[in-house]
Design a protein around this motif. Structure first.
Motif, mmCIF file in Angstrom:
data_model
loop_
_atom_site.group_PDB
_atom_site.id
_atom_site.type_symbol
_atom_site.label_atom_id
_atom_site.label_comp_id
_atom_site.label_asym_id
_atom_site.label_seq_id
_atom_site.Cartn_x
_atom_site.Cartn_y
_atom_site.Cartn_z
ATOM 1 N N ALA A 98 11.513 31.533 47.281
ATOM 2 C CA ALA A 98 10.247 32.132 47.709
ATOM 3 C C ALA A 98 9.686 31.476 48.955
ATOM 4 O O ALA A 98 9.018 32.131 49.757
ATOM 5 N N ALA A 99 9.955 30.163 49.151
ATOM 6 C CA ALA A 99 9.368 29.464 50.296
ATOM 7 C C ALA A 99 10.181 28.236 50.680
ATOM 8 O O ALA A 99 9.666 27.111 50.703
ATOM 9 N N PRO A 100 11.479 28.387 50.983
ATOM 10 C CA PRO A 100 12.290 27.220 51.345
ATOM 11 C C PRO A 100 11.844 26.604 52.666
ATOM 12 O O PRO A 100 11.257 27.277 53.513
ATOM 13 N N LYS A 371 3.741 35.245 43.690
ATOM 14 C CA LYS A 371 2.917 36.112 44.528
ATOM 15 C C LYS A 371 3.664 36.495 45.807
ATOM 16 O O LYS A 371 3.645 37.657 46.220
ATOM 17 N N TYR A 372 4.345 35.531 46.441
ATOM 18 C CA TYR A 372 5.116 35.827 47.653
ATOM 19 C C TYR A 372 6.193 36.876 47.355
ATOM 20 O O TYR A 372 6.399 37.816 48.136
ATOM 21 N N GLU A 373 6.877 36.704 46.243
ATOM 22 C CA GLU A 373 7.963 37.629 45.899
ATOM 23 C C GLU A 373 7.429 39.035 45.619
ATOM 24 O O GLU A 373 8.009 40.033 46.080
ATOM 25 N N ALA A 374 6.321 39.121 44.883
ATOM 26 C CA ALA A 374 5.743 40.431 44.592
ATOM 27 C C ALA A 374 5.235 41.097 45.865
ATOM 28 O O ALA A 374 5.422 42.311 46.065
ATOM 29 N N ALA A 375 4.596 40.325 46.735
ATOM 30 C CA ALA A 375 4.075 40.881 47.979
ATOM 31 C C ALA A 375 5.210 41.332 48.896
ATOM 32 O O ALA A 375 5.082 42.335 49.607
ATOM 33 N N ALA A 376 6.332 40.596 48.880
ATOM 34 C CA ALA A 376 7.481 40.993 49.692
ATOM 35 C C ALA A 376 8.021 42.329 49.227
ATOM 36 O O ALA A 376 8.348 43.218 50.041
ATOM 37 N N ALA A 377 8.141 42.514 47.907
ATOM 38 C CA ALA A 377 8.623 43.787 47.380
ATOM 39 C C ALA A 377 7.685 44.934 47.730
ATOM 40 O O ALA A 377 8.119 46.028 48.110
ATOM 41 N N GLU A 378 6.393 44.685 47.651
ATOM 42 C CA GLU A 378 5.400 45.725 47.979
ATOM 43 C C GLU A 378 5.447 46.058 49.467
ATOM 44 O O GLU A 378 5.341 47.223 49.853
ATOM 45 N N TYR A 379 5.600 45.050 50.324
ATOM 46 C CA TYR A 379 5.691 45.278 51.777
ATOM 47 C C TYR A 379 6.869 46.170 52.104
ATOM 48 O O TYR A 379 6.746 47.125 52.893
ATOM 49 N N ARG A 380 8.000 45.902 51.486
ATOM 50 C CA ARG A 380 9.189 46.687 51.782
ATOM 51 C C ARG A 380 9.046 48.125 51.256
ATOM 52 O O ARG A 380 9.507 49.070 51.892
ATOM 53 N N ARG A 381 8.395 48.291 50.089
ATOM 54 C CA ARG A 381 8.170 49.629 49.562
ATOM 55 C C ARG A 381 7.259 50.451 50.468
ATOM 56 O O ARG A 381 7.411 51.673 50.597
ATOM 57 N N ALA A 382 6.299 49.784 51.102
ATOM 58 C CA ALA A 382 5.318 50.481 51.923
ATOM 59 C C ALA A 382 5.857 50.881 53.289
ATOM 60 O O ALA A 382 5.236 51.672 53.994
#
Length: 383
Positions: A98-100, A371-382
């Motif tokens: 999520a944040a390496p 939260k980062y992972e969920a937001a990344a998935a939502e960004y790509r869906r949008a």
């Protein structure tokens, strides 16, 4: 007629923007004050978030190379009080990406190696940007050279010379200064600092204006940030700095003493921020990204992540919109709203760090990563 796009600043955001523009077969020129990509110490480690920096690197076709260089294990972190008591600790799962972490210098070199040869004009410090009308600007450099451009993108940091074209806002001093200290060959020469830091990073504060932040870096280094209110400690005399730090942190436990006195180099970094949230009226032929647009306190790790995503989104807008005006309008609407919210939170977190030792103020890294992972998935869906 060929139009000219010019980026001022070859930091991560400017280079990422240039890379994505070139992937769209759009010509761009970058001007950078540094003489070379490695001309100066780029600073410490960055955690690139799944929902911002990593999305931008994927757009640039560089995510796999980033992951190969990054240090997922350095996502680990601990929060201590000034007595040395561990208040919170986080160890990432083996598959947590999520944040390496990656060193700033490594990231800059990676991006610079993937823009077309000749894209970056090193050793060109912008001194003035002059509007010519119709969205065109004349850019004048310290070496006496100049160029004209149809679109100028300010990616030139907190003290941007491009920003005055769109706003009179300037970065203000927060009242907090960091002493950036470096420890070399830590596991052999500085075992106390290595043990205190662990695999990732360590935060400690006393709620009375003092803090210590330690971060693992590449090549056996640890970077430390010794936090004090005010700018009363200057770095001209290293031994005097150490004496001042021992006095400032006299009430701290002995386990922190090596972090205060055993470093190999020190740089003073007063923390400046722009007003937040910040907006400006549309200005033809010019926009900003990264710290030029929204320099904020370095809490939450948002600065570099936003710069990268800014660069990618601006490049896509230029490629997809019919005019530069339309591209700027589309890009700035999203960028300013996103950065404004995060800047307010980051600036508040800095003040809390120097005024409160409440362990509940420390972030929950596990929750942040999800939260980062969920937001990344939502960004790509949008998209």
């Amino acid at each position: 007629m060929t139009v000219r796009i010019t980026i001022i600043g070859a930091g991560p955001g400017g280079l990422l923007c240039a890379r994505v523009l070139q992937r769209h077969d759009i010509e761009v020129t970058v001007y950078e004050a540094d003489a070379a990509v490695d001309a100066r110490d780029a600073g410490g480690s960055l955690d690139l978030h799944a929902d911002t920096g990593q999305i931008a690197l994927a757009d640039a076709g560089l995510l796999d190379e980033f992951l190969a260089l990054s240090r997922p294990e350095s996502q680990a972190g601990s929060r201590l009080d000034h007595h040395g008591t561990v208040l919170k600790a986080f160890v990432p799962a083996d598959d947590d990406l999520a944040a390496p972490e990656i060193d700033r210098g490594q990231l800059r070199a990676l991006l610079a190696s993937h823009v077309q040869p000749g894209t970056v004009h090193w050793g060109h410090k912008l001194v003035r940007a002059v509007p010519l009308g119709g969205g065109r600007h004349r850019l004048e450099f310290a070496d006496g050279s100049a160029t004209e451009t149809d679109l100028v993108i300010g990616a030139d940091g907190a003290w941007s010379r491009v920003r005055p074209l769109v706003t009179d806002a300037t970065a203000r001093y927060t009242g907090v200064s960091f002493l950036d200290v470096r420890f070399d060959d830590v596991d052999t020469r500085h075992p106390g600092v290595a043990a205190l830091t662990g695999a990732g990073q360590m935060f400690a504060n006393d709620g009375d204006g003092h803090g210590i932040i330690l971060q693992r870096n590449n090549n056996g280094q640890i970077r430390g940030y010794l936090v004090v209110r005010g700018d009363r400690i200057t770095v001209h005399d290293p031994e005097a700095v150490k004496r001042s730090l021992l006095d400032e942190f006299a009430h701290w436990a002995d386990v922190f003493r090596p972090a205060l006195t055993d470093w190999d180099a020190v740089v003073e970094r007063p923390i400046h921020v722009l007003p937040a949230p910040l907006t400006w009226p549309h200005t033809a032929g010019v926009t900003l990204l990264g710290d030029a647009a929204h320099v904020m306190a370095p809490f939450g790790g948002f600065g570099a992540n936003l710069a990268l995503l800014d660069g990618a989104e601006l490049a896509h807008a230029i490629a997809e919109e019919p005019t530069f005006d339309a591209a700027i309008t589309h890009y700035e609407k999203g960028m300013l709203a996103r950065a404004g919210e995060l800047a307010v939170g980051a600036n508040q977190a800095l003040q809390e760090f120097v005024t409160s030792a409440d362990p509940d103020d420390a972030p929950d890294h596990e929750a942040e990563h999800r939260k980062y992972e969920a937001a990344a998935a939502e960004y790509r869906r949008a998209r």
